[in-house]
Design an enzyme around this catalytic site. Structure first.
Site, PDB file in Angstrom:
ATOM      1  N   CYS A 145      11.669  51.439   7.399  1.00  0.00           N
ATOM      2  CA  CYS A 145      10.728  50.805   8.337  1.00  0.00           C
ATOM      3  C   CYS A 145      11.459  49.946   9.363  1.00  0.00           C
ATOM      4  CB  CYS A 145       9.712  49.969   7.571  1.00  0.00           C
ATOM      5  SG  CYS A 145       8.597  50.929   6.529  1.00  0.00           S
ATOM      6  N   CYS A 161      14.155  40.372  10.237  1.00  0.00           N
ATOM      7  CA  CYS A 161      14.456  40.191  11.662  1.00  0.00           C
ATOM      8  C   CYS A 161      13.640  39.016  12.178  1.00  0.00           C
ATOM      9  CB  CYS A 161      14.121  41.464  12.441  1.00  0.00           C
ATOM     10  SG  CYS A 161      14.389  41.294  14.228  1.00  0.00           S
ATOM     11  N   CYS A 220       0.817  -1.214   0.000  1.00  0.00           N
ATOM     12  CA  CYS A 220       0.000   0.000   0.000  1.00  0.00           C
ATOM     13  C   CYS A 220       0.853   1.267   0.000  1.00  0.00           C
ATOM     14  CB  CYS A 220      -0.960  -0.006   1.189  1.00  0.00           C
ATOM     15  SG  CYS A 220      -0.152  -0.137   2.798  1.00  0.00           S
ATOM     16  N   HIS A 250      -1.654   1.367   7.296  1.00  0.00           N
ATOM     17  CA  HIS A 250      -2.180   1.239   5.933  1.00  0.00           C
ATOM     18  C   HIS A 250      -2.173   2.611   5.265  1.00  0.00           C
ATOM     19  CE1 HIS A 250      -4.350  -0.292   2.532  1.00  0.00           C
ATOM     20  NE2 HIS A 250      -5.338   0.563   2.723  1.00  0.00           N
ATOM     21  N   HIS A 310      16.920  43.715  19.001  1.00  0.00           N
ATOM     22  CA  HIS A 310      16.820  42.668  17.982  1.00  0.00           C
ATOM     23  C   HIS A 310      18.007  42.735  17.031  1.00  0.00           C
ATOM     24  CE1 HIS A 310      12.190  41.851  18.233  1.00  0.00           C
ATOM     25  NE2 HIS A 310      12.822  41.712  19.400  1.00  0.00           N
ATOM     26  N   CYS A 361      11.853  47.249   4.727  1.00  0.00           N
ATOM     27  CA  CYS A 361      12.756  48.134   3.999  1.00  0.00           C
ATOM     28  C   CYS A 361      13.649  48.823   5.036  1.00  0.00           C
ATOM     29  CB  CYS A 361      11.978  49.148   3.165  1.00  0.00           C
ATOM     30  SG  CYS A 361      11.027  50.320   4.163  1.00  0.00           S
ATOM     31  N   CYS A 390      11.363  39.324  15.208  1.00  0.00           N
ATOM     32  CA  CYS A 390      10.080  40.019  15.072  1.00  0.00           C
ATOM     33  C   CYS A 390       8.952  39.084  14.661  1.00  0.00           C
ATOM     34  CB  CYS A 390      10.206  41.153  14.046  1.00  0.00           C
ATOM     35  SG  CYS A 390      11.151  42.577  14.619  1.00  0.00           S
ATOM     36  N   CYS A 408       5.411  49.198   4.786  1.00  0.00           N
ATOM     37  CA  CYS A 408       5.095  50.130   3.705  1.00  0.00           C
ATOM     38  C   CYS A 408       4.864  49.462   2.370  1.00  0.00           C
ATOM     39  CB  CYS A 408       6.214  51.179   3.580  1.00  0.00           C
ATOM     40  SG  CYS A 408       7.779  50.488   2.966  1.00  0.00           S
ATOM     41  N   HIS A 448      12.464  49.241  15.048  1.00  0.00           N
ATOM     42  CA  HIS A 448      13.382  48.777  16.084  1.00  0.00           C
ATOM     43  C   HIS A 448      13.806  49.878  17.043  1.00  0.00           C
ATOM     44  CE1 HIS A 448      13.542  45.337  13.366  1.00  0.00           C
ATOM     45  NE2 HIS A 448      13.990  44.638  14.409  1.00  0.00           N
TER      46      HIS A 448
END
Length: 814
Positions: free
Chosen positions: A668, A648, A449, A726, A681, A665, A651, A640, A673
């Site tokens: 941001c 990261c 099977c 099975h 981080h 980007c 995050c 954005c 951060h």
């Protein structure tokens, strides 16, 4: 008379009736008070099948005494036997190994308080003990327990309340008994238990006492066979309910080992009870047996809720020459077919056979007090119809001439040459008519099977694996490479795509080559897993290019693989996880990335065998987004929407769910951060090709907004599932969101038993895509009991073992 030969008066006949057989003038009949044991001869048991007696100092005698001592029972012990109708009490009169037993089984001679036995304690020509008439029985030791232990258990049940169900060791399945034995023996005995029926249950050898429950079990590794007594001797059978004992019978999880009617073994013929003897008592109390049409059973027999039965050969009829599937087989002619009244569920159609040879359990065509047909004495035999098949002595000649295999049915699948594409553009009606039904798909045989379910998923409706069928042979390939390719392509894939069916002998050819060329033993008959087959076929034999190239973020080298095992720490917040969530979580925790988009992605679910599952239910995602695990794939900033250049991992789950929430980007990333929660981080740069960056910036200038960044997605095309060892599979009939799904089981049904064959089946699953969509997540979670889900959806969510995804743009692997 041995020492006084010729001094007797007869040869065992008294008043024209034979009581025993001996040489002429060597027998004598005397009053029993005139007979005593020869004091010059040591006490011994005469073993009719041995040439010498067993004396007290012989190894066999000492072994027997040791087994009896280990059993924990003694003569005069008060015992109880749990029948189907309640407890039966008695006293141990004899305990030992029957004179003609070759299996060293402990048997107990019991004098029951109620007349539930037969005879007075004599077995064949041996007086084992004395008991009142109809009170003596020989019982396997595993079916008895001491009366005081039984009384304590019942008192304990009362202390725990009315709902307490005592768990008696004697009702344990043999594989659950804690006793030393090899794995091979344990597997063999498990097969005996799985094929158990109340008519022919095997008695397990060499019982031992279980001190925890005061019960008796078995730990021998010897093979099983049946012990039988004739009707004129002791009969061990199911007794009626005792009116004297008022104790409530224990609630049993499994039925007690039946005490069976037995008969003397004879090497020249197959002894044994008539398989339908259990119905005789009920029929004696009924009126005349009603002969019913096989096509028109009564309402009780046609109840759709009753348990399904083993299918009988539809070509059998009165007059058919058949063999009863036993070892050795019995041969005869069907003289009667019909149903018997008050049969136990599941109700079976019965065949009355006139056998070629006399058998000790035979009749003259009567069953109980009812005559169903006429034949010479001891030649009538009644069996369930499904235990009969056409006499192979006559069928085999015709099959040899036509080339039809006896093991796989008459529906052949010859090799198909050329290049056959998968079925495409099939609507629901075409799928139901051409693809679905019995004898569709790949026929299973001998634990195949795992292979059948995987092959059908790989080749039926997709070409992603077709590269291994067309690649020319290279210098470093195996000598049998072309043969393997031919067996797969012309013997399996092409017939499957053209005729929608592949017989098991074609798969057996492939298994033979896998067993011969691979390094995994047991490919011809043993249970294996799909990943073992895939690695053997793709890596060792066909040497295909690996699908996955996985690089570690820690600077390690690249690993190449054909499938990916989802490994992660369990996230308790995921109540109903999807493969998308588990896929991302695994790559995040393992700190790995894909170097390139794979043509095929095979995911193994986070489970280990059939025993452990990390999550009770897993929803296979219809689409798998792999953008965020690709090493150099362009990604979108979560804030954005511009082209992301950093990620990261710390995050994760802070800006939403999924790996797409950890890409930023540059602007941001700095803003996010600055928060005190994320200020420490550590982020990493995302490598984006410079050509793509230039194109992206140009489009942003023209459109005056961030252009859409495409996502890399893969499409689910098959799911292989496992339940109790099975394997089955769910397969998508083509590509696209509107394609239908089917369910495939290579061993959905069976024709015959040991020498029969499996019947594969394919079923349409029209609502599967709906249940896997996001809209049905709440509905699945609302149904907390798995039994509330539709059958196929339950198997898909609870038993998923391996999910297969393909890239829409890549047609086949290299």
């Amino acid at each position: 008379m041995n020492e006084s030969k010729g001094k007797g008066t007869c040869d065992g006949v008294f008043r024209k009736k034979r009581f025993f057989t001996c040489d002429q003038n060597c027998g004598i009949f005397a009053a029993i008070h005139k007979v005593r044991r020869d004091p010059d001869v040591p006490n011994r048991r005469q073993y009719s099948d041995r040439s010498i007696p067993i004396h007290n100092d012989s190894p066999l005698y000492q072994e027997e005494q040791k087994l009896i001592e280990e059993s924990g029972l003694r003569e005069k012990d008060r015992i109880v036997w749990i029948s189907d109708n309640g407890p039966e009490f008695g006293e141990v009169k004899w305990i030992g190994i029957l004179p003609d037993s070759n299996r060293r089984d402990i048997t107990v001679g019991v004098e029951f308080e109620n007349p539930v036995g037969s005879g007075t304690g004599k077995y064949k020509n041996h007086r084992l003990f004395y008991a009142k008439a109809q009170h003596a029985s020989l019982v396997p030791i595993m079916g008895l327990m001491k009366a005081d232990v039984y009384m304590e258990m019942n008192q304990g049940a009362g202390a725990f309340g009315a709902g307490y169900q005592p768990d008696y060791g004697i009702f344990q399945e043999p594989e659950l008994i804690n006793s030393p034995r090899s794995s091979q023996t344990r597997s063999a005995q498990q097969n005996v238990v799985q094929s158990y029926n109340p008519i022919q249950r095997e008695i397990l050898p060499n019982p031992v006492i279980s001190p925890e429950r005061g019960s008796y079990s078995s730990n021998s590794s010897s093979s099983s066979h049946q012990l039988m007594l004739s009707k004129d001797q002791i009969q061990v059978h199911l007794p009626p309910l005792s009116p004297k004992e008022k104790l409530p019978p224990p609630v049993m999880k499994e039925p007690a080992p039946p005490v069976r009617q037995m008969e003397e073994e004879k090497p020249a013929e197959l002894g044994g009870p008539n398989p339908l003897y259990e119905y005789t008592k009920a029929q004696d109390q009924q009126g005349e047996i009603k002969v019913e049409s096989m096509e028109q059973p009564n309402s009780r027999r046609s109840n759709p809720n009753s348990r399904s039965l083993m299918p009988a050969d539809p070509d059998l009829e009165v007059g058919s020459m058949v063999e009863v599937m036993s070892n050795p087989p019995l041969y005869g002619v069907i003289r009667w077919m019909g149903y018997l009244p008050d049969q136990k569920e599941p109700v079976k159609p019965i065949a009355g056979l006139e056998m070629e040879e006399e058998i000790s359990a035979g009749t003259d065509g009567s069953f109980g007090k009812h005559r169903l047909f006429s034949c010479p004495p001891k030649k009538a035999f009644f069996v369930p119809l499904y235990k009969c098949r056409k006499d192979k002595r006559f069928v085999d000649n015709a099959r040899r001439n036509s080339g039809v295999s006896n093991n796989f049915g008459s529906m052949e699948t010859p090799d198909v040459l050329g290049n056959i594409s998968p079925p495409v553009s099939l609507d629901v009606k075409q799928i139901e008519q051409e693809v679905c039904g019995k004898q569709k798909g790949i026929q299973g045989h001998h634990n195949s099977c795992y292979l059948d379910a995987t092959l059908l998923a790989m080749f039926y409706f997709t070409t992603v694996f077709d590269g291994i069928l067309y690649r020319p042979k290279r210098m470093d390939d195996l000598r049998e490479y072309d043969e393997v390719k031919q067996v797969i392509k012309e013997g399996i894939v092409n017939p499957l795509r053209k005729h929608n069916y592949v017989r098991a002998d074609k798969v057996m050819k492939l298994r033979h080559l896998l067993d011969k060329l691979g390094n995994i033993p047991g490919m011809m008959s043993e249970e294996k897993d799909p990943e073992e087959f895939l690695n053997l076929l793709l890596n060792q034999i066909t040497k295909a290019d690996p699908f996955l190239h996985i690089r570690s973020d820690n600077g390690g080298g690249t690993q190449h693989s054909f499938l990916y095992q989802l490994i992660m720490e369990k996230d308790e917040r995921l109540v109903l996880p999807t493969t998308q969530q588990l896929f991302e979580l695994s790559f995040l925790q393992m700190k790995v990335k894909l170097e390139e988009r794979p043509p095929c992605l095979i995911l193994q679910m986070p489970r280990f065998g059939k025993d452990y599952k990390m999550y009770r239910r897993i929803v296979p995602s219809l689409e798998l987004d792999i953008t965020d695990v690709l090493q150099n794939a362009p990604r979108e900033c979560i804030i954005c929407g511009d082209l992301a250049v950093f990620e990261c991992k710390e995050c994760y789950n802070q800006h939403g769910a999924g790996l797409n929430t950890i890409a930023f980007c540059e602007g941001c990333k700095d803003m996010s951060h600055k928060h005190k929660v994320r200020i420490n981080h550590k982020w990493e740069a995302i490598t984006v090709p410079q050509e793509y960056k230039a194109i992206h910036n140009e489009q942003r200038t023209i459109q005056q907004q961030n252009p859409t960044i495409p996502r890399e997605k893969m499409e689910l095309f098959a799911v292989v599932c496992i339940q109790t060892s099975h394997y089955v599979s769910f397969v998508k009939c083509g590509k696209g969101k509107d394609a239908q799904w089917i369910f495939f089981d290579s061993m959905a049904d069976r024709m015959g038993e040991q020498s029969g064959y499996n019947i594969p089946e394919i079923k349409l699953c029209p609502d599967l895509s709906k249940w896997l969509s996001d809209d049905y997540q709440e509905e699945i979670m609302r149904r907390t009991d798995d039994k509330e889900l539709p059958e196929h959806i339950r198997r898909l969510l609870c038993d998923a073992y391996m999910c297969m995804y393909q890239s829409p743009e890549v047609s086949m692997v290299r």
